[in-house]
Design a protein around this motif. Structure first.
Motif, PDB file in Angstrom:
ATOM      1  N   GLY A 137     -42.397 -72.187 -42.187  1.00  0.00           N
ATOM      2  CA  GLY A 137     -41.373 -73.169 -41.850  1.00  0.00           C
ATOM      3  C   GLY A 137     -41.691 -74.542 -42.400  1.00  0.00           C
ATOM      4  N   LEU A 138     -40.673 -75.385 -42.429  1.00  0.00           N
ATOM      5  CA  LEU A 138     -40.795 -76.774 -42.876  1.00  0.00           C
ATOM      6  C   LEU A 138     -39.960 -77.641 -41.958  1.00  0.00           C
ATOM      7  N   ALA A 139     -40.523 -78.761 -41.522  1.00  0.00           N
ATOM      8  CA  ALA A 139     -39.790 -79.685 -40.653  1.00  0.00           C
ATOM      9  C   ALA A 139     -39.968 -81.105 -41.179  1.00  0.00           C
ATOM     10  N   VAL A 140     -38.882 -81.860 -41.188  1.00  0.00           N
ATOM     11  CA  VAL A 140     -38.907 -83.268 -41.595  1.00  0.00           C
ATOM     12  C   VAL A 140     -38.453 -84.107 -40.414  1.00  0.00           C
ATOM     13  N   SER A 141     -39.219 -85.150 -40.112  1.00  0.00           N
ATOM     14  CA  SER A 141     -38.902 -85.996 -38.961  1.00  0.00           C
ATOM     15  C   SER A 141     -39.369 -87.411 -39.239  1.00  0.00           C
ATOM     16  N   SER A 142     -39.125 -88.286 -38.276  1.00  0.00           N
ATOM     17  CA  SER A 142     -39.498 -89.688 -38.444  1.00  0.00           C
ATOM     18  C   SER A 142     -39.899 -90.288 -37.101  1.00  0.00           C
TER      19      SER A 142
END
Length: 225
Positions: free
Chosen positions: A92-97
């Protein structure tokens, strides 16, 4: 007659002692200098939960050094880093801030039996254009003033039934303060590679929590380092 022999022996003894006393003593052996044990530089590695505070007990390698600030035109990146991955399967891949960082998180499955390619490893290094896909050679117009390459080796790309291990996105272009783009440029022969582009002077750091390996990009307004 017996007495005269004793006198003769006594007369010879001082002469022997005199000769021995005049003989030069052998020179003392010179001590050889001890070999220099110059410490070889440690390679920085992908942090583990223990390595975030203390050196890794399994490898003896120290935690990655803090990235040093550079002029904004060059960005702020760490030295090349390399280390063992949580497993050989990226799932999986997750992008957040957050208020201080944009994050690209690579999610790995729990490690089972070692894959055929041996222990999986990850590396992070500075990337320079031109960028392209490994198989086709098709150019990649990466968004961002600066770029790093994240490369995973020893990976299992498909299951025994032929299903792909990773089914997540292969390209993300989030509207975030620093992160411009993350794109997969290779997934072949046990290798998975990504380019990550970002804007501004924010520093790049690499951390691991459990089975997650995260690339953190500091916001331009966040303090460097």
């Amino acid at each position: 007659m017996i007495r005269s022999r004793r006198v003769a022996r006594l007369a010879v003894a001082p002469l022997v002692l005199l000769v021995l006393g005049c003989a030069p003593s052998p020179p003392a052996p010179r001590a050889s200098p001890a070999p220099s044990l110059a410490a070889s530089p440690s390679s920085a590695v992908v942090e583990t939960p223990a390595a975030q505070a203390t050196p890794s007990a399994s490898t003896g390698a120290a935690s990655p050094p803090a990235p040093s600030a550079r002029p904004s035109s060059l960005g702020c990146v760490p030295p090349d880093q390399s280390g063992l991955l949580p497993s050989d399967r990226l799932v999986g891949l997750a992008v957040s801030s957050t208020p201080t960082d944009d994050l690209v998180t690579f999610i790995f499955a729990t490690q089972g039996t070692p894959g055929p390619a041996g222990s999986p490893r990850g590396t992070l290094s500075v990337a320079q254009p031109p960028f392209s896909h490994a198989g086709s050679g098709q150019p990649i117009d990466l968004l961002g003033e600066h770029a790093v390459q994240v490369r995973f080796t020893g990976m299992t790309l498909s299951s025994d039934t032929g299903e792909a291990t990773y089914t997540g996105p292969t390209e993300v272009k989030p509207n975030l303060p620093a992160l411009g783009e993350a794109i997969q440029y290779d997934a072949s022969e046990g290798v998975i590679g990504w380019y990550i582009g970002w804007n501004g002077p924010g520093c790049i750091t690499l951390t691991r929590t459990g089975n997650n390996v995260t690339v953190r990009v500091a916001h331009p307004e966040a303090p460097a380092g």
